[in-house]
Design a protein around this motif. Structure first.
Motif, mmCIF file in Angstrom:
data_model
loop_
_atom_site.group_PDB
_atom_site.id
_atom_site.type_symbol
_atom_site.label_atom_id
_atom_site.label_comp_id
_atom_site.label_asym_id
_atom_site.label_seq_id
_atom_site.Cartn_x
_atom_site.Cartn_y
_atom_site.Cartn_z
ATOM 1 N N GLY A 208 0.780 -1.232 0.000
ATOM 2 C CA GLY A 208 0.000 0.000 0.000
ATOM 3 C C GLY A 208 0.809 1.278 0.000
ATOM 4 N N SER A 209 2.134 1.168 0.043
ATOM 5 C CA SER A 209 2.964 2.368 0.126
ATOM 6 C C SER A 209 2.903 3.214 -1.145
ATOM 7 C CB SER A 209 4.414 1.979 0.416
ATOM 8 O OG SER A 209 4.923 1.135 -0.613
ATOM 9 N N ASP A 210 2.579 2.575 -2.269
ATOM 10 C CA ASP A 210 2.520 3.300 -3.536
ATOM 11 C C ASP A 210 1.076 3.493 -4.014
ATOM 12 O OD1 ASP A 210 1.988 0.655 -4.034
ATOM 13 O OD2 ASP A 210 3.223 0.513 -5.834
ATOM 14 N N PHE A 211 0.142 3.397 -3.089
ATOM 15 C CA PHE A 211 -1.285 3.458 -3.441
ATOM 16 C C PHE A 211 -1.878 4.753 -2.917
ATOM 17 C CE2 PHE A 211 -5.804 2.411 -2.934
ATOM 18 C CZ PHE A 211 -6.073 1.788 -4.143
ATOM 19 N N ALA A 212 -2.546 5.500 -3.793
ATOM 20 C CA ALA A 212 -3.153 6.782 -3.415
ATOM 21 C C ALA A 212 -4.643 6.608 -3.150
ATOM 22 C CB ALA A 212 -2.949 7.808 -4.522
ATOM 23 N N ILE A 213 -5.122 7.136 -2.041
ATOM 24 C CA ILE A 213 -6.551 7.207 -1.755
ATOM 25 C C ILE A 213 -6.971 8.650 -1.955
ATOM 26 C CG2 ILE A 213 -8.331 6.986 0.016
ATOM 27 C CD1 ILE A 213 -6.742 4.690 1.210
ATOM 28 N N VAL A 214 -7.876 8.863 -2.930
ATOM 29 C CA VAL A 214 -8.297 10.222 -3.284
ATOM 30 C C VAL A 214 -9.802 10.339 -3.035
ATOM 31 C CG1 VAL A 214 -8.350 11.994 -5.073
ATOM 32 C CG2 VAL A 214 -6.476 10.322 -5.031
ATOM 33 N N PRO A 215 -10.204 10.869 -1.902
ATOM 34 C CA PRO A 215 -11.625 11.021 -1.616
ATOM 35 C C PRO A 215 -12.253 12.111 -2.479
ATOM 36 C CG PRO A 215 -10.300 11.104 0.389
ATOM 37 C CD PRO A 215 -9.368 11.254 -0.761
ATOM 38 N N GLN A 216 -13.518 11.893 -2.811
ATOM 39 C CA GLN A 216 -14.333 12.895 -3.490
ATOM 40 C C GLN A 216 -15.415 13.323 -2.504
ATOM 41 O OE1 GLN A 216 -15.211 11.416 -7.670
ATOM 42 N NE2 GLN A 216 -14.403 9.563 -6.744
ATOM 43 N N VAL A 217 -15.541 14.616 -2.275
ATOM 44 C CA VAL A 217 -16.381 15.120 -1.194
ATOM 45 C C VAL A 217 -17.409 16.119 -1.710
ATOM 46 C CG1 VAL A 217 -16.389 16.235 1.070
ATOM 47 C CG2 VAL A 217 -14.413 14.882 0.374
ATOM 48 N N MET A 218 -18.679 15.908 -1.348
ATOM 49 C CA MET A 218 -19.689 16.931 -1.596
ATOM 50 C C MET A 218 -19.504 18.043 -0.572
ATOM 51 S SD MET A 218 -23.206 14.826 -2.192
ATOM 52 C CE MET A 218 -23.180 13.119 -2.770
ATOM 53 N N TYR A 305 -10.582 12.582 6.403
ATOM 54 C CA TYR A 305 -9.633 11.981 5.476
ATOM 55 C C TYR A 305 -8.155 12.333 5.719
ATOM 56 C CZ TYR A 305 -13.862 11.029 2.781
ATOM 57 O OH TYR A 305 -15.099 10.584 2.374
ATOM 58 N N GLY A 306 -7.886 13.176 6.705
ATOM 59 C CA GLY A 306 -6.522 13.641 6.901
ATOM 60 C C GLY A 306 -5.513 12.547 7.170
ATOM 61 N N ALA A 307 -5.932 11.454 7.775
ATOM 62 C CA ALA A 307 -4.998 10.378 8.115
ATOM 63 C C ALA A 307 -4.718 9.447 6.947
ATOM 64 C CB ALA A 307 -5.543 9.577 9.298
ATOM 65 N N THR A 308 -5.531 9.507 5.891
ATOM 66 C CA THR A 308 -5.397 8.510 4.826
ATOM 67 C C THR A 308 -5.172 9.102 3.444
ATOM 68 O OG1 THR A 308 -7.811 8.474 4.620
ATOM 69 C CG2 THR A 308 -6.803 6.776 6.015
ATOM 70 N N ALA A 309 -5.371 10.390 3.270
ATOM 71 C CA ALA A 309 -5.297 10.983 1.932
ATOM 72 C C ALA A 309 -4.399 12.214 1.928
ATOM 73 C CB ALA A 309 -6.690 11.360 1.441
ATOM 74 N N GLU A 310 -3.748 12.429 0.777
ATOM 75 C CA GLU A 310 -2.912 13.607 0.603
ATOM 76 C C GLU A 310 -3.615 14.688 -0.212
ATOM 77 O OE1 GLU A 310 0.757 12.386 -1.147
ATOM 78 O OE2 GLU A 310 1.460 11.414 0.687
ATOM 79 N N ARG A 311 -4.711 14.307 -0.872
ATOM 80 C CA ARG A 311 -5.471 15.280 -1.642
ATOM 81 C C ARG A 311 -6.924 14.850 -1.682
ATOM 82 N NH1 ARG A 311 -2.196 15.916 -6.643
ATOM 83 N NH2 ARG A 311 -3.695 17.552 -7.133
ATOM 84 N N VAL A 312 -7.800 15.803 -1.989
ATOM 85 C CA VAL A 312 -9.227 15.546 -2.006
ATOM 86 C C VAL A 312 -9.838 16.257 -3.209
ATOM 87 C CG1 VAL A 312 -9.764 17.544 -0.553
ATOM 88 C CG2 VAL A 312 -11.339 15.621 -0.584
ATOM 89 N N CYS A 313 -10.896 15.656 -3.780
ATOM 90 C CA CYS A 313 -11.650 16.285 -4.861
ATOM 91 C C CYS A 313 -12.930 16.872 -4.279
ATOM 92 C CB CYS A 313 -12.000 15.262 -5.938
ATOM 93 S SG CYS A 313 -10.590 14.589 -6.821
ATOM 94 N N ALA A 314 -13.149 18.161 -4.495
ATOM 95 C CA ALA A 314 -14.317 18.838 -3.937
ATOM 96 C C ALA A 314 -15.379 19.056 -5.000
ATOM 97 C CB ALA A 314 -13.906 20.171 -3.321
ATOM 98 N N TYR A 315 -16.629 18.689 -4.664
ATOM 99 C CA TYR A 315 -17.785 18.927 -5.525
ATOM 100 C C TYR A 315 -18.662 20.001 -4.892
ATOM 101 C CZ TYR A 315 -17.086 14.618 -8.238
ATOM 102 O OH TYR A 315 -16.595 13.631 -9.060
ATOM 103 N N PHE A 316 -19.137 20.932 -5.706
ATOM 104 C CA PHE A 316 -20.117 21.927 -5.270
ATOM 105 C C PHE A 316 -21.368 21.711 -6.126
ATOM 106 C CE2 PHE A 316 -15.836 23.790 -4.977
ATOM 107 C CZ PHE A 316 -15.744 23.949 -3.596
ATOM 108 N N PRO A 317 -22.173 20.700 -5.794
ATOM 109 C CA PRO A 317 -23.264 20.301 -6.708
ATOM 110 C C PRO A 317 -24.384 21.317 -6.780
ATOM 111 C CG PRO A 317 -23.360 19.065 -4.656
ATOM 112 C CD PRO A 317 -22.097 19.845 -4.609
#
Length: 339
Positions: A208-218, A305-317
């Motif tokens: 998992g060291s080379d695996f990115a978790i990128v959350p998408q957030v409303m 998500y701070g403990a698991t992700a380095e970046r996040v995608c933000a949605y403004f629906p």
């Protein structure tokens, strides 16, 4: 924490919009499969705006892995190494009735599709013989005429969207990262998503060291009451839309709201959009989306998500927050330390 924001302008206007967003300090821009092609806007932006770029997501099944590999290679060239390829499966009615493509065993197909794209890109990069033989696709012919050779910016990462445990495990087994669906909650992410990621790593023999978790957030973001009503209304409609689909019921189950799905589904078949929105109360909005001032939204994103992700995608629906609020959100995330 870095932040990506959707660039949703028409292709003939997308450079101007991309420059506006980049001027607010965003780290990246993403497109999705909406009313315009998912790749064309990024080709326009890539040489003009120096931010990271991503498809979020490009629907895999109607496309060939070879077509996708060529596009990813060229966008990596155009952007100078700032491109990430995000792939997803969509749901059966859209694949069969909108795209006119076949549907079967979506997780197995997605895993093989990702593996095929990565095999093609690797063969070009390392100048090795292409020999990919899968159950659904085969790629064994690559004459020099069609081989672009090594990309000077390296191979673009291939990420995969997922919500349910089978698709999330598949992403963790085959892809370079997981795009966490925006219809999610803190509890669902911790109790179901992260365990499935760990299982996928184990199946793939990865640490998992080379695996990115990128959350998408409303995001429902405001500073005034009028802004709150508008932002909440947009998020409420999107939650109702997702919640009407059987594939998304696991999130409602975790939050003790599974009974809401068949009611939303029945209303969606009648086109009763407003009635669907009325079923989404403030508690459910707060469980799935982040809400409040830009600073408060940043706090909620980091807590989730701070403990698991380095970046996040933000949605403004369904609404467009004022530029200064987007800038404030970006600044708050940039100065927030990861756990």
């Amino acid at each position: 924490m870095r932040i990506d924001i959707q660039v949703d302008a028409r292709p003939d206007r997308v450079i101007e919009r991309a420059r506006e967003l980049a001027g607010l300090g965003v780290d990246g821009l993403f497109t999705f499969e909406g009313p315009h092609d998912v790749f064309v806007p990024l080709a326009a932006i890539a040489p003009a705006v120096p931010v990271d770029l991503m498809t979020n997501i490009a629907v895999a099944f109607p496309r060939s892995p070879l077509h996708v590999a060529h596009t990813a290679y060229d966008l990596q060239l155009l952007s100078g190494g700032r491109f990430r390829l995000g792939l997803g499966s969509q749901i059966r009615p859209h694949i069969e009735n909108r795209y006119g493509a076949p549907w079967s065993r979506p997780a197995a197909r997605m895993g093989e599709f990702v593996a095929a794209v990565k095999a093609i890109l690797t063969a070009w990069q390392e100048r090795t013989r292409l020999d990919f033989r899968g159950e659904f696709t085969r790629h064994t012919l690559m004459p020099p005429t069609f081989d672009p050779g090594p990309n000077p910016h390296g191979v673009a990462p291939v990420l995969m969207g997922g919500l349910g445990p089978v698709m999330v495990r598949t992403a963790a087994q085959y892809a370079d990262g997981l795009l966490v669906m925006p219809f999610n909650s803190d509890r669902h992410f911790r109790e179901r998503t992260l365990p499935a990621v760990a299982q996928g790593w184990e199946r793939g023999g990865r640490d998992g060291s080379d695996f990115a978790i990128v959350p998408q957030v409303m995001v429902s973001m405001w500073r005034t009451e009028a802004e709150r009503e508008r932002a909440d209304a947009g998020v409420r409609r999107l939650i109702a839309f997702y919640g009407s689909t059987p594939a998304y019921i696991p999130v409602l189950e975790v939050e003790g709201r599974a009974g809401l799905q068949p009611r939303l589904n029945e209303l969606s078949k009648r086109g009763a959009v407003e009635a669907m929105s009325e079923l989404i109360d403030d508690a459910l909005i707060s469980a799935i989306a982040v809400r409040g001032t830009p600073e408060r939204c940043a706090e909620q994103i980091m807590a989730r998500y701070g403990a698991t992700a380095e970046r996040v995608c933000a949605y403004f629906p369904g609404y467009a927050p004022p530029a200064e609020q987007v800038s404030d959100l970006v600044a708050a995330l940039h100065r927030s330390p990861r756990e």
